[in-house]
Scaffold this active site. Structure first.
Site, PDB file in Angstrom:
ATOM      1  N   ASN A 150       0.803  -1.233   0.000  1.00 18.39           N
ATOM      2  CA  ASN A 150       0.000   0.000   0.000  1.00 18.39           C
ATOM      3  C   ASN A 150       0.833   1.280   0.000  1.00 18.39           C
ATOM      4  OD1 ASN A 150       0.731  -0.655   2.633  1.00 18.39           O
ATOM      5  ND2 ASN A 150      -0.958   0.514   3.492  1.00 18.39           N
ATOM      6  N   GLY A 226       1.888  -6.100   7.240  1.00 21.72           N
ATOM      7  CA  GLY A 226       0.979  -6.714   6.275  1.00 21.72           C
ATOM      8  C   GLY A 226      -0.318  -7.120   6.949  1.00 21.72           C
ATOM      9  N   THR A 228      -3.319  -9.304   8.896  1.00 15.82           N
ATOM     10  CA  THR A 228      -3.323 -10.037  10.165  1.00 15.82           C
ATOM     11  C   THR A 228      -3.190 -11.545   9.934  1.00 15.82           C
ATOM     12  OG1 THR A 228      -4.474  -8.303  11.341  1.00 15.82           O
ATOM     13  CG2 THR A 228      -4.763 -10.527  12.202  1.00 15.82           C
ATOM     14  N   THR A 230      -1.632 -13.108   7.476  1.00 18.61           N
ATOM     15  CA  THR A 230      -0.225 -13.406   7.149  1.00 18.61           C
ATOM     16  C   THR A 230       0.624 -13.304   8.422  1.00 18.61           C
ATOM     17  OG1 THR A 230      -0.623 -12.293   5.046  1.00 18.61           O
ATOM     18  CG2 THR A 230       1.638 -12.896   5.509  1.00 18.61           C
ATOM     19  N   GLU A 248       3.307  -5.477  12.302  1.00 18.08           N
ATOM     20  CA  GLU A 248       2.401  -4.335  12.100  1.00 18.08           C
ATOM     21  C   GLU A 248       1.291  -4.835  11.191  1.00 18.08           C
ATOM     22  OE1 GLU A 248       2.611  -1.556  13.623  1.00 18.08           O
ATOM     23  OE2 GLU A 248       4.587  -1.874  14.496  1.00 18.08           O
ATOM     24  N   CYS A 282      -3.398   1.538   6.355  1.00 15.92           N
ATOM     25  CA  CYS A 282      -3.817   0.794   7.545  1.00 15.92           C
ATOM     26  C   CYS A 282      -4.422   1.734   8.587  1.00 15.92           C
ATOM     27  CB  CYS A 282      -2.641   0.034   8.123  1.00 15.92           C
ATOM     28  SG  CYS A 282      -1.224   1.098   8.419  1.00 15.92           S
ATOM     29  N   GLU A 461       7.175   0.278  16.161  1.00 14.77           N
ATOM     30  CA  GLU A 461       8.219   0.854  15.326  1.00 14.77           C
ATOM     31  C   GLU A 461       8.347   2.329  15.709  1.00 14.77           C
ATOM     32  OE1 GLU A 461       6.667  -0.013  11.373  1.00 14.77           O
ATOM     33  OE2 GLU A 461       7.928  -1.798  11.267  1.00 14.77           O
TER      34      GLU A 461
HETATM   35  P1  NDP Z   1      -0.019  -9.325   3.030  1.00 10.38           P
HETATM   36  O1  NDP Z   1      -0.056  -9.826   4.426  1.00 10.38           O
HETATM   37  O2  NDP Z   1      -0.721 -10.089   1.994  1.00 10.38           O
HETATM   38  O3  NDP Z   1       1.486  -9.197   2.522  1.00 10.38           O
HETATM   39  C1  NDP Z   1       2.472  -8.447   3.183  1.00 10.38           C
HETATM   40  C2  NDP Z   1       3.833  -8.965   2.784  1.00 10.38           C
HETATM   41  O4  NDP Z   1       3.994 -10.292   3.279  1.00 10.38           O
HETATM   42  C3  NDP Z   1       4.029  -9.057   1.268  1.00 10.38           C
HETATM   43  O5  NDP Z   1       5.367  -8.786   0.956  1.00 10.38           O
HETATM   44  C4  NDP Z   1       3.690 -10.496   1.008  1.00 10.38           C
HETATM   45  O6  NDP Z   1       4.211 -10.982  -0.196  1.00 10.38           O
HETATM   46  C5  NDP Z   1       4.318 -11.166   2.209  1.00 10.38           C
HETATM   47  N1  NDP Z   1       3.788 -12.485   2.520  1.00 10.38           N
HETATM   48  C6  NDP Z   1       2.608 -13.036   2.144  1.00 10.38           C
HETATM   49  N2  NDP Z   1       2.500 -14.298   2.635  1.00 10.38           N
HETATM   50  C7  NDP Z   1       3.631 -14.531   3.337  1.00 10.38           C
HETATM   51  C8  NDP Z   1       4.115 -15.644   4.102  1.00 10.38           C
HETATM   52  N3  NDP Z   1       3.413 -16.760   4.215  1.00 10.38           N
HETATM   53  N4  NDP Z   1       5.312 -15.534   4.705  1.00 10.38           N
HETATM   54  C9  NDP Z   1       6.042 -14.398   4.617  1.00 10.38           C
HETATM   55  N5  NDP Z   1       5.648 -13.333   3.890  1.00 10.38           N
HETATM   56  C10 NDP Z   1       4.458 -13.382   3.277  1.00 10.38           C
HETATM   57  O7  NDP Z   1      -0.493  -7.823   3.109  1.00 10.38           O
HETATM   58  P2  NDP Z   1      -0.792  -6.865   1.896  1.00 10.38           P
HETATM   59  O8  NDP Z   1       0.446  -6.736   1.061  1.00 10.38           O
HETATM   60  O9  NDP Z   1      -2.058  -7.323   1.263  1.00 10.38           O
HETATM   61  O10 NDP Z   1      -0.995  -5.471   2.632  1.00 10.38           O
HETATM   62  C11 NDP Z   1      -2.197  -5.053   3.149  1.00 10.38           C
HETATM   63  C12 NDP Z   1      -2.261  -5.326   4.641  1.00 10.38           C
HETATM   64  O11 NDP Z   1      -1.183  -4.695   5.302  1.00 10.38           O
HETATM   65  C13 NDP Z   1      -3.517  -4.776   5.262  1.00 10.38           C
HETATM   66  O12 NDP Z   1      -4.055  -5.726   6.144  1.00 10.38           O
HETATM   67  C14 NDP Z   1      -3.033  -3.568   6.044  1.00 10.38           C
HETATM   68  O13 NDP Z   1      -3.825  -3.226   7.135  1.00 10.38           O
HETATM   69  C15 NDP Z   1      -1.680  -4.036   6.472  1.00 10.38           C
HETATM   70  N6  NDP Z   1      -0.845  -2.891   6.804  1.00 10.38           N
HETATM   71  C16 NDP Z   1      -0.533  -2.652   8.111  1.00 10.38           C
HETATM   72  C17 NDP Z   1       0.198  -1.534   8.469  1.00 10.38           C
HETATM   73  C18 NDP Z   1       0.590  -1.278   9.894  1.00 10.38           C
HETATM   74  O14 NDP Z   1       1.505  -0.478  10.104  1.00 10.38           O
HETATM   75  N7  NDP Z   1      -0.019  -1.872  10.874  1.00 10.38           N
HETATM   76  C19 NDP Z   1       0.638  -0.563   7.462  1.00 10.38           C
HETATM   77  C20 NDP Z   1       0.253  -0.923   6.121  1.00 10.38           C
HETATM   78  C21 NDP Z   1      -0.461  -2.053   5.817  1.00 10.38           C
HETATM   79  P3  NDP Z   1       3.269 -10.978  -1.521  1.00 10.38           P
HETATM   80  O15 NDP Z   1       2.940  -9.573  -1.806  1.00 10.38           O
HETATM   81  O16 NDP Z   1       4.114 -11.575  -2.547  1.00 10.38           O
HETATM   82  O17 NDP Z   1       2.079 -11.809  -1.178  1.00 10.38           O
END
Ligand code: NDP
Length: 480
Positions: A150, A226, A228, A230, A248, A282, A461
């Site tokens: 994002n 990413g 929750t 994941t 996060e 987020c 963080e």
């Molecule tokens: P994901 O959880 O799908 O992915 C995040 C990262 O993890 C990506 O690089 C992804 O790779 C990787 N990933 C996916 N599966 C695995 C695994 N099994 N093991 C290790 N790494 C993995 O999140 P999104 O990219 O869809 O992002 C959106 C989410 O992030 C929303 O829920 C949002 O709320 C959250 N977010 C939280 C923030 C915070 O600070 N709390 C800030 C910004 C976003 P790939 O893309 O290749 O699947």
């Protein structure tokens, strides 16, 4: 068409398998570059490089490490236009947002931690006349950093900068959905002369590259941002290996509006907290609770401002809302709008995919959407949608607003609009969230702790907390 490369041991490399994945442009729906489909073999060579670089980097004087980070920050600023355009094409976000928020913040992250490490100190505990304890803060080793799509470079650099400043070396994976600016960052690191192996960027899928990082026995700490679910998978792999974790995760943030607020300020900020970055932040306030006496007025004003938002070509200056990041995510958001209808929600603005003519008819656009009439505890008001979709709900008392605000599994951020100081403090105290904004939104001081409670994450963080994460405290006790 461009092939993105991995950045390992200071070099730009093809994935060992030589396989590539398509990289789509969200505003056109067309493939415009290729991403390495890396796997555990690539992670292994990245780890070897990072591990080899660790002794040298962790023993490099902090002033010298700081100079590298400040130089990277300078180069990000120098390449601002190129990076902003790349971010906009890759993610679908308006170019003006990438230019004013994403890329400047990535530069700030490197500058902040480049200078921050110079002020980082550890504690000493004197036992009067018998002994003294001092605490060393030592960089832990090779850090795994995994970030989402994002705010691609913004969040990627928010992990990498404190890790490098603290003296860790890094194996990092950006989201496979938005890899371009992480690739451009590797070119910048080469330009800055960062020593080989200090930062390694491996592109590819989460369940291949991400899991290989998380499960690697030589990587003792994982910083992840990413979703929750994941985060749960990562914790289930990392916890039995006793890895240090910073998670996060998602949010479903309340925006609580009282009748005594500064109405115009609230309205313009609520537009931003609802729809900035297509609602894919987020911290967006996706559940809006409004005191009943101003509910109808707010509703009319909010609808009229939302209808005036221009959805379309992210590159154009007049565009307010760009494309959703991927076809899959667009479908997920639309399915939540359908769910909301079955749960009794009335769509009072938007509600559909938006077709933008010309080159953009294959793009993944959604009209900014407002839903009313949902119960606070239905699924569409409890689960993270992560798109340009908000619900509005009236409330009659502060207690009721607080109960609804705290009712989800999440606890990332809360927003409160009131001119009543006592009530503002009371709500700040009682909201179950890691961050509370009173009469503002997304006002960030990088020194402050950043993170969520409940299913929104573990750890913090920001500021020295970021440096604490990437270092291990070791107490030394000396008896006189
Ligand atoms: P994901 O959880 O799908 O992915 C995040 C990262 O993890 C990506 O690089 C992804 O790779 C990787 N990933 C996916 N599966 C695995 C695994 N099994 N093991 C290790 N790494 C993995 O999140 P999104 O990219 O869809 O992002 C959106 C989410 O992030 C929303 O829920 C949002 O709320 C959250 N977010 C939280 C923030 C915070 O600070 N709390 C800030 C910004 C976003 P790939 O893309 O290749 O699947």
């Amino acid at each position: 068409m461009q092939h993105i490369k991995n950045y390992i041991n200071g070099q730009l490399l093809d994935p060992i398998s030589k396989k590539y994945l398509d990289n789509f442009c969200p505003s056109t729906g067309k493939v415009y570059s290729y991403i390495p489909d890396s796997d555990a073999q690539d992670v292994e060579i990245a780890y070897q490089a990072a591990n080899q670089a660790f002794i040298g980097w962790s023993n490099t004087p902090k002033e010298k490490r700081a100079n590298y980070l400040i130089e990277i920050s300078r180069l990000i600023e120098k390449h601002l236009d190129k990076l902003a355009l790349a971010e906009s094409i890759d993610n679908g976000k308006p170019l003006k947002l990438a230019k004013t928020i994403d890329i400047p913040r990535a530069a700030d992250n490197f500058h902040f931690y480049g200078t921050g490490i110079l002020h980082y100190a550890s504690h000493a505990h004197s036992m009067e006349n018998s002994a003294i304890n001092y605490t060393l803060r030592q960089p832990i080793g090779v850090a795994g950093c995994i970030s989402p799509w994002n705010l691609p470079l913004y969040l990627f650099s928010w992990k990498i900068a404190p890790a490098l400043a603290a003296g860790c070396t890094v194996v990092a994976k950006p989201s496979e959905v938005t890899p371009m600016t992480a690739f451009l960052l590797s070119e910048i690191c080469i330009e800055a002369g960062l020593p080989p192996g200090v930062l390694n960027i491996v592109h590819g899928l989460g369940n291949k590259v991400g899991e290989a990082i998380v499960s690697h026995p030589g990587i003792p700490l994982i910083s992840f941002t990413g979703g929750t679910s994941t985060g749960k998978t990562i914790a289930s792999i990392a916890a039995p290996m006793f890895k240090k974790l910073s998670l996060e995760l998602g949010g479903k943030n309340p925006n609580i509006i009282f009748a005594d607020c500064d109405y115009e300020k609230m309205l313009s900020s609520t537009m931003r907290s609802s729809f900035s970055n297509q609602g894919q932040i987020c911290l967006c306030g996706s559940r809006i609770f409004i005191e009943r006496s101003i509910y109808e007025k707010f509703k009319l004003d909010f609808i009229s401002k939302t209808k005036a938002l221009l959805v379309g070509n992210p590159i154009e200056d007049k565009t307010n809302i760009g494309a959703i990041v991927s076809k899959e995510h667009q479908q997920k958001i639309l399915s939540y709008i359908e769910l909301a209808k079955t749960e009794g929600g009335k769509i009072i603005c938007g509600g559909k995919a938006k077709i933008v003519d010309g080159d953009f008819e294959g793009g993944y656009f959604i009209e900014p959407t407002i839903i009313e009439g949902l119960k606070y505890n239905c699924r569409s008001n409890q689960e993270e949608i992560f798109g340009p979709v908000v619900s509005i709900t009236p409330f009659d008392s502060e207690e009721e607003a607080l109960m609804m605000a705290n009712s989800t599994i999440y606890g990332l951020a809360g927003i409160v609009w009131t001119e009543n100081l006592t009530r503002a403090h009371r709500l700040a105290n009682n909201l179950k969230a890691g961050i509370v904004w009173i009469n503002c939104w997304l006002l960030r001081d990088l020194r402050t702790p950043f993170g969520g409670v409940k299913a929104s994450g573990v750890g913090r963080e920001g500021g020295f907390e970021g440096l604490d994460f990437f270092t291990e405290p070791k107490n030394v006790c000396i008896k006189f």
